[in-house]
Design an enzyme around this catalytic site. Structure first.
Site, PDB file in Angstrom:
ATOM      1  N   CYS A  30      -9.476 -63.943 -12.417  1.00 54.19           N
ATOM      2  CA  CYS A  30      -9.385 -64.984 -13.442  1.00 54.19           C
ATOM      3  C   CYS A  30     -10.355 -64.830 -14.608  1.00 54.19           C
ATOM      4  O   CYS A  30      -9.957 -64.596 -15.745  1.00 54.19           O
ATOM      5  CB  CYS A  30      -9.573 -66.355 -12.803  1.00 54.19           C
ATOM      6  SG  CYS A  30      -8.315 -66.771 -11.573  1.00 54.19           S
ATOM      7  N   HIS A  53      -3.262 -62.975 -14.797  1.00 54.23           N
ATOM      8  CA  HIS A  53      -2.956 -61.871 -13.876  1.00 54.23           C
ATOM      9  C   HIS A  53      -1.718 -62.273 -13.090  1.00 54.23           C
ATOM     10  O   HIS A  53      -1.120 -63.330 -13.338  1.00 54.23           O
ATOM     11  CB  HIS A  53      -4.127 -61.587 -12.935  1.00 54.23           C
ATOM     12  CG  HIS A  53      -4.671 -62.815 -12.264  1.00 54.23           C
ATOM     13  ND1 HIS A  53      -3.992 -63.480 -11.270  1.00 54.23           N
ATOM     14  CD2 HIS A  53      -5.812 -63.512 -12.463  1.00 54.23           C
ATOM     15  CE1 HIS A  53      -4.690 -64.522 -10.885  1.00 54.23           C
ATOM     16  NE2 HIS A  53      -5.802 -64.572 -11.599  1.00 54.23           N
ATOM     17  N   LYS A 107      -7.033 -75.396 -18.135  1.00 53.82           N
ATOM     18  CA  LYS A 107      -7.920 -74.368 -17.602  1.00 53.82           C
ATOM     19  C   LYS A 107      -8.328 -73.360 -18.662  1.00 53.82           C
ATOM     20  O   LYS A 107      -7.494 -72.785 -19.352  1.00 53.82           O
ATOM     21  CB  LYS A 107      -7.232 -73.638 -16.438  1.00 53.82           C
ATOM     22  CG  LYS A 107      -8.115 -72.592 -15.783  1.00 53.82           C
ATOM     23  CD  LYS A 107      -7.510 -72.055 -14.495  1.00 53.82           C
ATOM     24  CE  LYS A 107      -8.464 -71.081 -13.829  1.00 53.82           C
ATOM     25  NZ  LYS A 107      -7.977 -70.612 -12.519  1.00 53.82           N
ATOM     26  N   ASP A 149      -1.768 -69.208 -14.583  1.00 56.94           N
ATOM     27  CA  ASP A 149      -2.617 -68.440 -13.673  1.00 56.94           C
ATOM     28  C   ASP A 149      -1.717 -67.792 -12.616  1.00 56.94           C
ATOM     29  O   ASP A 149      -0.843 -68.458 -12.054  1.00 56.94           O
ATOM     30  CB  ASP A 149      -3.626 -69.389 -13.005  1.00 56.94           C
ATOM     31  CG  ASP A 149      -4.790 -68.657 -12.359  1.00 56.94           C
ATOM     32  OD1 ASP A 149      -4.554 -67.639 -11.689  1.00 56.94           O
ATOM     33  OD2 ASP A 149      -5.937 -69.118 -12.506  1.00 56.94           O
TER      34      ASP A 149
END
Length: 465
Positions: A81, A315, A129, A41
């Site tokens: 996200c 990102h 995640k 992330d």
């Protein structure tokens, strides 16, 4: 790129004998490799190549570069996200997934590329995640996204800050990610190694996303860059660039809004900015180490030579570029992501300059080398080019219609939420990330909401004739 490769695998699978009750055996898959996808992330993709790669030691990313192919111009499809991950898992652009915010993603039953591979005989496993389906994140997160057009500012996030663990031996700082990594490695050792058919393993990491602000609660975001001396020593302070900023008075309204809500409009010393960036890079080094645990396990189990390994991020992270942290911007730091692939059939030590994205080629027409800090808006200087690009975009998507649909969606979702709250609505919304004077003048802001809801935005009027 990933979806294109998956389609090739699925096509070859169609030619294989139908799997029996126990699944397709590797004997019928002589050339089918395993696949391991690690997605972090907020990882700035520019750190994976020169000169960004000089600022922090990333040995396992460098290992993947040397033994595989790295994409120098890989971009997120949406710099936030859930929308980004929805695009990656579905193979659809954001205007097709209609994932406009962190609350709105894919339907939980949506068929992803992993589901397709499982259908054709791959064993699949996910750890860590995911964040690509609808219904997650805080109430504040979704309400503030729906009401973005209302004429008031959000309350500010916590000011970006650093937090150091003063231990040179503290390796496992982000405990949740290390736990997910351990589970993935243990799965490889206990299950993956014993499968007779190929497998797909996914590991999702939270790092190097900033940590929650101290004592702020779910409504005030994550603005703490947290690491230990162990990881900070991997950073070359001399190579850290202090980003240039436009004066507040000259910032685009959208940039000013972002800087204000992210609590970045105050004074920052160069030392503060450099520390925030250094701590972020240290968090990237810890991320690299988790990727390394997976690579080392594959090598030790003799699986590396028959496994495609892919590393990417949802990102980037601004890390004080453009007077902001987080993402939510199409500036390079926020939109540029890492994309590295190695394994059987993948060329080693190859750098691809083609522009790609997590879902497909991401088209671009301009070289911003004369303005590396992206401070100059040249759209008005080149109206013909601007018009041409606008027409190209409209040939792909009717973006005024899409934009109107987003605004309409925001209103509809807000109305449903407001009705579910009932008479307590004003008190509830006042305690979210709203204008600090709401409680002083509730009628004023309730009126602003009413005016916004009455404004008509019909997507049908943007239909192309």
């Amino acid at each position: 790129m990933l979806l294109l490769w998956v389609s090739v695998v699925a096509t070859s699978a169609l030619a294989a004998p139908a799997p029996g009750a126990g699944g397709q055996r590797r004997g019928a898959w002589p050339d089918a490799p395993n696949v391991v996808l690690v997605v972090s992330d907020s990882f700035d993709g520019r750190l994976t190549f020169y000169p960004g790669s000089q600022v922090v030691k990333l040995p396992f990313i460098n290992f993947m570069k040397a033994h595989g192919t790295s994409f120098l111009n890989a971009y997120t499809n949406s710099p936030i996200c859930c929308p980004s991950r929805a695009a990656m898992w579905s193979g659809l652009f954001t205007h097709l997934t209609e994932s406009w915010n962190n609350f709105k993603g894919l339907d939980p039953n949506y068929t992803t590329w992993m589901d397709v591979m499982e259908k054709y005989g791959y064993r699949t496993q996910k750890f860590g995640k995911l964040d690509y389906t609808s219904g997650h994140h805080s109430i504040s997160n979704r309400v503030e996204a729906w009401t973005r057009d209302v004429a008031f500012l959000l309350r500010q996030e916590g000011r970006p800050m650093v937090n150091l663990i003063p231990k040179k031996t503290k390796v496992r700082v982000m405990q949740r990610d290390w736990k997910s990594t351990d589970r993935a490695v243990n799965w490889l050792r206990k299950e993956g190694i014993n499968y007779t058919q190929p497998f797909v393993l996914y590991l999702g990491l939270n790092l190097p996303h900033p940590y929650p602000s101290p004592s702020s609660g779910e409504n005030f975001g994550s603005s703490t860059f947290h690491t230990s001396l162990y990881w900070l020593k991997k950073v070359s302070y001399d190579a850290i660039k202090i980003p240039k900023w436009s004066p507040l008075s000259e910032m685009h309204p959208i940039d000013y809004y972002s800087s204000y809500t992210k609590n970045c409009t105050g004074k920052f010393t160069e030392k503060e900015i450099k520390n925030i960036r250094a701590f972020y890079y240290a968090m990237c080094a810890e991320t690299d180490a988790m990727l390394g645990e997976v690579i080392l396990a594959l090598r030790q189990l003799d699986l590396l030579r028959k496994t495609i390994v892919i590393y990417a991020s949802d990102h980037g992270e601004l890390a004080m570029e453009h007077r902001q942290f987080y993402k939510m911007s199409m500036y390079e730091a926020s939109a540029h992501v890492p994309l590295l692939i190695m394994g059987p059939g993948i060329k080693a030590n190859l750098q691809v300059s083609n522009v790609v994205s997590l879902v497909d080629i991401y088209p671009t027409m301009l070289d911003l080398s004369s303005d590396p800090d992206e401070l100059t808006n040249i759209a008005t200087k080149f109206p013909e080019v601007t018009y041409s690009l606008d027409q190209k975009l409209r040939s792909i998507i009717n973006y005024p219609k899409v934009s109107a649909s987003v605004h309409q969606y925001n209103k509809e979702e807000f109305i449903k939420w407001k009705q579910s709250i009932g008479e307590n609505y004003s008190n509830v919304i006042a305690n979210l990330r709203w204008h600090q004077d709401w409680l002083k003048e509730p009628r004023k802001y309730e009126s602003a909401i009413d005016l916004w809801l009455k404004a008509h935005s019909d997507p049908k009027k943007f239909e192309q004739k």
